[in-house]
Design a protein around this motif. Structure first.
Motif, PDB file in Angstrom:
ATOM      1  N   ASP A   1     -28.238 -28.056 -94.637  1.00 62.47           N
ATOM      2  CA  ASP A   1     -26.859 -28.209 -95.099  1.00 62.47           C
ATOM      3  C   ASP A   1     -26.249 -29.436 -94.425  1.00 62.47           C
ATOM      4  OD1 ASP A   1     -24.171 -28.063 -95.757  1.00 62.47           O
ATOM      5  OD2 ASP A   1     -23.849 -26.111 -94.788  1.00 62.47           O
ATOM      6  N   PRO A   2     -25.945 -30.476 -95.189  1.00 64.14           N
ATOM      7  CA  PRO A   2     -25.380 -31.682 -94.579  1.00 64.14           C
ATOM      8  C   PRO A   2     -24.081 -31.444 -93.821  1.00 64.14           C
ATOM      9  CG  PRO A   2     -26.090 -32.141 -96.815  1.00 64.14           C
ATOM     10  CD  PRO A   2     -26.186 -30.649 -96.624  1.00 64.14           C
ATOM     11  N   ASP A   3     -23.312 -30.442 -94.223  1.00 66.40           N
ATOM     12  CA  ASP A   3     -22.039 -30.191 -93.554  1.00 66.40           C
ATOM     13  C   ASP A   3     -22.193 -29.485 -92.203  1.00 66.40           C
ATOM     14  OD1 ASP A   3     -20.552 -31.360 -95.602  1.00 66.40           O
ATOM     15  OD2 ASP A   3     -20.554 -29.495 -96.755  1.00 66.40           O
ATOM     16  N   ALA A   4     -23.399 -29.016 -91.902  1.00 62.55           N
ATOM     17  CA  ALA A   4     -23.626 -28.285 -90.651  1.00 62.55           C
ATOM     18  C   ALA A   4     -24.087 -29.184 -89.509  1.00 62.55           C
ATOM     19  CB  ALA A   4     -24.662 -27.185 -90.889  1.00 62.55           C
ATOM     20  N   TRP A   5     -24.298 -30.466 -89.804  1.00 59.54           N
ATOM     21  CA  TRP A   5     -24.894 -31.362 -88.806  1.00 59.54           C
ATOM     22  C   TRP A   5     -24.082 -32.633 -88.680  1.00 59.54           C
ATOM     23  CZ3 TRP A   5     -28.339 -28.740 -86.225  1.00 59.54           C
ATOM     24  CH2 TRP A   5     -28.969 -27.659 -86.864  1.00 59.54           C
ATOM     25  N   GLU A   6     -24.204 -33.275 -87.524  1.00 57.40           N
ATOM     26  CA  GLU A   6     -23.543 -34.556 -87.341  1.00 57.40           C
ATOM     27  C   GLU A   6     -24.343 -35.444 -86.401  1.00 57.40           C
ATOM     28  OE1 GLU A   6     -20.088 -34.165 -84.147  1.00 57.40           O
ATOM     29  OE2 GLU A   6     -19.777 -32.849 -85.865  1.00 57.40           O
ATOM     30  N   ALA A   7     -24.008 -36.722 -86.445  1.00 57.73           N
ATOM     31  CA  ALA A   7     -24.646 -37.724 -85.593  1.00 57.73           C
ATOM     32  C   ALA A   7     -23.625 -38.814 -85.311  1.00 57.73           C
ATOM     33  CB  ALA A   7     -25.868 -38.322 -86.292  1.00 57.73           C
ATOM     34  N   SER A   8     -23.912 -39.619 -84.314  1.00 57.56           N
ATOM     35  CA  SER A   8     -23.061 -40.779 -84.058  1.00 57.56           C
ATOM     36  C   SER A   8     -23.860 -42.039 -84.348  1.00 57.56           C
ATOM     37  CB  SER A   8     -22.546 -40.781 -82.619  1.00 57.56           C
ATOM     38  OG  SER A   8     -23.613 -41.017 -81.723  1.00 57.56           O
ATOM     39  N   LEU A   9     -23.148 -43.076 -84.769  1.00 53.25           N
ATOM     40  CA  LEU A   9     -23.780 -44.337 -85.144  1.00 53.25           C
ATOM     41  C   LEU A   9     -23.002 -45.488 -84.526  1.00 53.25           C
ATOM     42  CD1 LEU A   9     -25.768 -46.032 -86.894  1.00 53.25           C
ATOM     43  CD2 LEU A   9     -24.148 -45.775 -88.765  1.00 53.25           C
TER      44      LEU A   9
ATOM     45  N   ASP B   1     -32.638 -33.217 -79.583  1.00 50.30           N
ATOM     46  CA  ASP B   1     -33.735 -32.298 -79.286  1.00 50.30           C
ATOM     47  C   ASP B   1     -35.044 -32.892 -79.776  1.00 50.30           C
ATOM     48  OD1 ASP B   1     -32.180 -30.063 -78.246  1.00 50.30           O
ATOM     49  OD2 ASP B   1     -31.463 -29.801 -80.302  1.00 50.30           O
ATOM     50  N   ASP B   2     -36.135 -32.540 -79.104  1.00 51.49           N
ATOM     51  CA  ASP B   2     -37.463 -32.968 -79.540  1.00 51.49           C
ATOM     52  C   ASP B   2     -37.963 -31.972 -80.584  1.00 51.49           C
ATOM     53  OD1 ASP B   2     -40.035 -33.853 -79.950  1.00 51.49           O
ATOM     54  OD2 ASP B   2     -40.714 -33.489 -77.903  1.00 51.49           O
TER      55      ASP B   2
ATOM     56  N   GLU C   1     -32.479 -26.133 -84.761  1.00 55.97           N
ATOM     57  CA  GLU C   1     -31.868 -24.809 -84.586  1.00 55.97           C
ATOM     58  C   GLU C   1     -30.360 -24.944 -84.786  1.00 55.97           C
ATOM     59  OE1 GLU C   1     -33.206 -21.763 -83.869  1.00 55.97           O
ATOM     60  OE2 GLU C   1     -35.202 -22.646 -84.113  1.00 55.97           O
ATOM     61  N   PRO C   2     -29.770 -24.029 -85.525  1.00 56.67           N
ATOM     62  CA  PRO C   2     -28.307 -24.081 -85.657  1.00 56.67           C
ATOM     63  C   PRO C   2     -27.656 -24.023 -84.279  1.00 56.67           C
ATOM     64  CG  PRO C   2     -29.247 -22.460 -87.154  1.00 56.67           C
ATOM     65  CD  PRO C   2     -30.359 -22.915 -86.246  1.00 56.67           C
ATOM     66  N   SER C   3     -26.635 -24.825 -84.117  1.00 51.91           N
ATOM     67  CA  SER C   3     -25.913 -24.823 -82.841  1.00 51.91           C
ATOM     68  C   SER C   3     -24.425 -24.942 -83.135  1.00 51.91           C
ATOM     69  CB  SER C   3     -26.369 -25.979 -81.955  1.00 51.91           C
ATOM     70  OG  SER C   3     -26.017 -27.216 -82.529  1.00 51.91           O
ATOM     71  N   GLU C   4     -23.642 -24.706 -82.114  1.00 53.98           N
ATOM     72  CA  GLU C   4     -22.192 -24.734 -82.296  1.00 53.98           C
ATOM     73  C   GLU C   4     -21.708 -26.109 -82.744  1.00 53.98           C
ATOM     74  OE1 GLU C   4     -18.454 -24.123 -79.410  1.00 53.98           O
ATOM     75  OE2 GLU C   4     -19.926 -22.490 -79.403  1.00 53.98           O
ATOM     76  N   ASP C   5     -22.255 -27.149 -82.132  1.00 58.41           N
ATOM     77  CA  ASP C   5     -21.784 -28.491 -82.487  1.00 58.41           C
ATOM     78  C   ASP C   5     -22.621 -29.156 -83.569  1.00 58.41           C
ATOM     79  OD1 ASP C   5     -24.079 -29.215 -81.112  1.00 58.41           O
ATOM     80  OD2 ASP C   5     -23.042 -30.435 -79.624  1.00 58.41           O
TER      81      ASP C   5
END
Length: 163
Positions: free
Chosen positions: A35-43, A73-74, A88-92
């Motif tokens: 789910d794209p809305d469940a994850w984030e990254a910085s660029l 995470d590896d 793994e799903p995580s809070e952030d």
């Protein structure tokens, strides 16, 4: 997928990096069934001088490169050519950090005769795959990663960068 973009080099604003990155990252996650809305990254959108420092600090290579990534995470697979572990799903939902250099990207796109937007889209897909455990050091892993990139890029209307 929310991508927090930090622009250090103003040329990235004119290139529309924020929209390109969001679209490429979301397509990458969706292709992998995440789910794209469940994850984030910085660029970090920087220039060659900045990425050369990062490349030296983190990889021992004091030269500019197009894109770097630092996964949270590896998730890499133990067996060559196998798919990485899903995150793994995580809070952030934070997958990691990416840095991309304008000078190198623009030069590579011009040399390849490709639009900058297409090349940047490819590099963001590539970097997000790295955050998700894909790699290209071993041949079987490179084959899997490149095939995955090509499939995602095809869905985005971007030609095969390897063909």
């Amino acid at each position: 997928m929310p991508v927090e973009v930090m622009i250090e080099d103003a040329r990235w604003q004119a290139a529309g990096l924020e929209a390109l990155a969001a679209r490429a990252a979301a397509a990458t996650l969706a292709h992998l069934g995440l789910d794209p809305d469940a994850w984030e990254a910085s660029l970090l959108a920087c220039d060659d001088a900045r990425i050369a420092v990062l490349n030296a600090d983190f990889r021992g290579k004091p030269a500019p490169t197009n894109v770097l990534s630092w996964p949270s995470d590896d998730l890499s697979a133990d067996m060559p050519g196998c798919a990485p572990l899903p995150p793994e799903p995580s809070e952030d939902g934070f997958l990691g950090d990416i840095a991309i250099a304008y000078d190198t990207c623009a030069r590579e796109a011009a040399e390849a005769g490709r639009p900058l937007a297409d090349h940047v889209t490819h590099l963001v897909v590539h970097a997000v795959l790295h955050l998700l455990g894909f790699d290209h050091i071993r041949d079987p892993d490179a084959t899997l990663m490149e095939a995955t990139e090509v499939a995602i890029l095809g869905k985005l209307g971007v030609c095969d960068p390897y063909g």
